[in-house]
Scaffold this motif. Structure first.
Motif, PDB file in Angstrom:
ATOM      1  N   MET A 144       0.836  -1.191   0.000  1.00 14.32           N
ATOM      2  CA  MET A 144       0.000   0.000   0.000  1.00 14.32           C
ATOM      3  C   MET A 144       0.877   1.250   0.000  1.00 14.32           C
ATOM      4  O   MET A 144       2.054   1.184   0.395  1.00 14.32           O
ATOM      5  N   LYS A 145       0.297   2.352  -0.457  1.00 15.69           N
ATOM      6  CA  LYS A 145       1.083   3.580  -0.590  1.00 15.69           C
ATOM      7  C   LYS A 145       0.441   4.716   0.204  1.00 15.69           C
ATOM      8  O   LYS A 145      -0.778   4.777   0.320  1.00 15.69           O
ATOM      9  N   ILE A 147       5.937   3.505   0.141  1.00 16.34           N
ATOM     10  CA  ILE A 147       5.319   2.180  -0.003  1.00 16.34           C
ATOM     11  C   ILE A 147       5.472   1.472   1.342  1.00 16.34           C
ATOM     12  O   ILE A 147       6.585   1.416   1.896  1.00 16.34           O
ATOM     13  N   LYS A 168       5.142  -1.876   3.766  1.00 15.04           N
ATOM     14  CA  LYS A 168       5.141  -3.345   3.699  1.00 15.04           C
ATOM     15  C   LYS A 168       5.314  -3.907   5.104  1.00 15.04           C
ATOM     16  O   LYS A 168       5.960  -3.291   5.958  1.00 15.04           O
ATOM     17  N   TYR A 195       9.614  -8.818   3.066  1.00 11.37           N
ATOM     18  CA  TYR A 195       8.585  -7.797   3.264  1.00 11.37           C
ATOM     19  C   TYR A 195       7.333  -8.194   2.496  1.00 11.37           C
ATOM     20  O   TYR A 195       7.400  -8.534   1.313  1.00 11.37           O
ATOM     21  N   LEU A 196       6.213  -8.144   3.203  1.00 16.15           N
ATOM     22  CA  LEU A 196       4.962  -8.601   2.614  1.00 16.15           C
ATOM     23  C   LEU A 196       4.044  -7.411   2.313  1.00 16.15           C
ATOM     24  O   LEU A 196       4.075  -6.404   3.012  1.00 16.15           O
ATOM     25  N   ASP A 197       3.233  -7.574   1.295  1.00 20.55           N
ATOM     26  CA  ASP A 197       2.261  -6.527   0.988  1.00 20.55           C
ATOM     27  C   ASP A 197       1.250  -6.418   2.123  1.00 20.55           C
ATOM     28  O   ASP A 197       0.902  -7.413   2.761  1.00 20.55           O
ATOM     29  N   GLU A 246      -2.474  -4.176   3.220  1.00 21.63           N
ATOM     30  CA  GLU A 246      -3.511  -3.202   2.863  1.00 21.63           C
ATOM     31  C   GLU A 246      -4.252  -2.799   4.135  1.00 21.63           C
ATOM     32  O   GLU A 246      -4.799  -3.657   4.832  1.00 21.63           O
TER      33      GLU A 246
END
Lengths: 105, 472
Positions: A1-2, A83, A85, A94-96, A98
């Motif tokens: 996510m950003k 970004i 993570k 490093y995992l995404d 949200e």
């Protein structure tokens, strides 16, 4: 996510990302610029004290990133994109992630 | 030796606030008190999970299974101040229980996670006193350290784990490297006079970081997430270190309050009820309302400041009971609209039974009934039943409350009980048209659930009186 850096974050040297509900997961959340992501080298981190499975906690939560002073007003400027993570179980993994962000300070 | 628990008992007797010390200031005897108190809390929970002196009764309130915390982040400071206050009082109750000594006032120490010293801390950054799984007791025997791990109701009941898996774990590989940053952070929070800003930075900054890095990363964890108990709020409060961590957070708030005495606490915080039913406004002044302060000094310095006392312990004077059978009510005048027999300081009974009141009938029994024989009225007592707690649980004498202990009163306290039985019709009938009756006596028949008459001492009270009401 950003997320995008706010003026206050640059002034304070701290980025505060408010989330609408304390997430179930937890760990360390790392922040990268696009460049630092290529090198897999985060420029900051925040703790995410999650609620854990089975908890009905519903409070707002905040990610508190201390920004590297040397990077302020250089790589990190107002409106710079970061970004985020989540730490993985392996070193350097490093995992995404949200999260439902409601405010960035 | 004057331990912290003894010192604070002396301070309480002198009307002074109790002192919470830095964990690193505790002497061997103080650490032993802390270990024994924690262990006693575990023991009480093993005997009776619902006993309020036990560990589970408090730890479950955070995230599992009562889930009382974390619904409103604006109440972080008051909620946790109230939470650790109640825990601290239970910790002391448990130590008193284990030692059979009521002259103790053990306070919770704070773990200052901004400090590290190789001599006192494990390489991972946790003080050895909290980290090491075993310690040598006074006889040199290797003994389990109850400050390193605790049984968890979340693990036992929520996850169905057993044996060693019921006990909390940590994986604090990253903690030590964070310590210098935590020190800087606390200094930063303290410089902000805005309550909400200070609170949220502490909550989601250092406080959250300590939770996450003490829980750490553990792919082999038996929890449903790859870390130790401290890293999620559902499980965190079962870790014995949790309470000392939150004591430190509370101290940071107390330090902030001292720095910014004129800062406004928002109305929402003052008006909101938090853990154990306390109102936010009653949790702001730790020194005068909750009767505790923090000290960074040594225990010896605090002992020197109070001096030693050779005064004998205070002894309460108990009122003489005047239980009477028959109950002599003296002269009773007629003309009342309502008459009640009132029992003062009646002990809430263990068994359920019915109490029938008869006027001027010394021969009344369970078979006398309700129609005649001077029957005046009755009350049915709902007994509290057999004790479901650990030993001492149903003894209100062991749950003394005062301005140093604001927990709710023991449910079996009888100091202020007033039970009344309406005897209007029976008494009116007996007095009839007379203006008054001298030396009026009433008799009680106590009947159990099966209708059998039981001994008079099933009903214990200090005094009984007649209260009559006239037309206004």
């Amino acid at each position: 996510m950003k997320v995008r850096l706010s003026k206050k974050a640059i002034e304070d040297g701290v980025l505060r990302v408010w989330v609408d509900r304390i997430p179930e997961q937890g760990g360390i959340v790392y922040a990268f610029t696009e460049e630092s992501l290529k090198l897999n080298k985060p420029i900051g981190f925040a703790s995410l004290y999650g609620r854990g499975p089975g908890s009905s906690a519903k409070q707002r939560s905040m990610l508190y990133f201390i920004l590297e002073p040397d990077l302020l007003n250089k790589e990190l400027q107002v409106d710079s994109e970061l970004i985020l993570k989540l730490s993985g179980s392996e070193e350097g993994e490093y995992l995404d992630i949200e999260l439902n962000v409601i405010e960035v300070e | 030796m004057t331990t912290i628990a003894k010192l604070n008992f002396l301070r309480k007797r002198a009307g002074l606030p109790l002192i919470r010390f830095d964990l690193m200031r505790l002497r061997d005897e103080d650490i032993q008190d802390l270990r024994e108190a924690y262990f006693a809390m575990y023991e009480i929970s093993d005997l009776a999970p619902g006993d309020r002196r036990g560990y589970f009764a408090h730890a479950r309130g955070h995230g599992y299974d009562l889930d009382l915390c974390h619904d409103d982040n604006r109440l972080f400071l008051t909620w946790h101040r109230s939470y650790i206050y109640s825990f601290e009082k239970a910790l002391n109750s448990a130590l008193q229980w284990a030692r059979n000594d009521t002259e103790l006032e053990l306070t919770l120490p704070y773990w200052d996670w901004t400090q590290y010293a190789a001599a006192t801390h494990a390489p991972n950054g946790i003080p050895r006193v909290l980290n090491d799984e075993v310690y040598d007791d006074v006889n040199g025997l290797e003994t389990f350290n109850p400050l390193s791990s605790a049984p968890s109701l979340y693990r036992r009941v929520g996850l169905g784990l057993s044996g060693d898996d019921e006990w909390t774990t940590r994986a604090p590989a990253r903690l030590r490297s964070e310590i210098p940053q935590l020190e800087n952070e606390v200094a930063r929070y303290l410089s902000n006079p805005n309550f909400y800003a200070f609170q949220s930075d502490l909550d989601f900054g250092a406080h959250g970081m300590v939770h996450v890095v003490v829980g750490g990363s553990d792919p082999n964890s038996r929890l449903p997430f790859p870390s130790g108990d401290m890293s999620r709020l559902v499980s965190a409060a079962f870790d014995p270190l949790f309470w000392l961590h939150h004591c430190m957070c509370d101290k940071v708030w107390a330090d902030w309050q001292a720095l910014w005495p004129n800062s406004n606490v928002p109305q929402h915080v003052l008006d909101s009820v938090v853990y154990d039913g306390r109102l936010g406004r009653d949790l702001i002044d730790n020194e005068h309302t909750l009767r505790y302060i923090y000290s960074e000094d040594s225990v010896e310095a605090a002992i020197g400041a109070i001096g030693t006392s050779a005064a004998p312990p205070l002894v309460s004077i108990s009122a003489a009971a005047s239980k009477t059978t028959p109950i002599d009510l003296g002269t009773v005048e007629g003309g009342f609209v309502r008459a009640e027999l009132e029992f003062h300081k009646l002990r809430p009974p263990k068994e359920s039974f019915e109490v029938r009141v008869y006027v001027d009938n010394p021969n009344c029994t369970a078979s006398t009934g309700y129609k005649s024989g001077g029957y005046a009225g009755r009350a049915v007592f709902f007994g509290h039943g057999p004790c479901h707690g650990a030993p001492g649980h149903c003894n209100p004498e062991l749950a003394h409350r005062d301005r140093y202990d604001l927990r709710s009163k023991h449910p079996l306290r009888y100091d202020h009980t007033r039970y009344r039985i309406d005897i209007t019709r029976g008494l009116r009938k007996f007095i009839g048209r007379k203006k008054s009756v001298d030396n009026l006596c009433v008799y009680l028949v106590i009947v159990d659930e099966s209708g059998k008459q039981v001994a008079q001492d099933a009903l214990i009270y200090d005094q009984c009186s007649l209260r009559t009401y006239a037309h206004a």
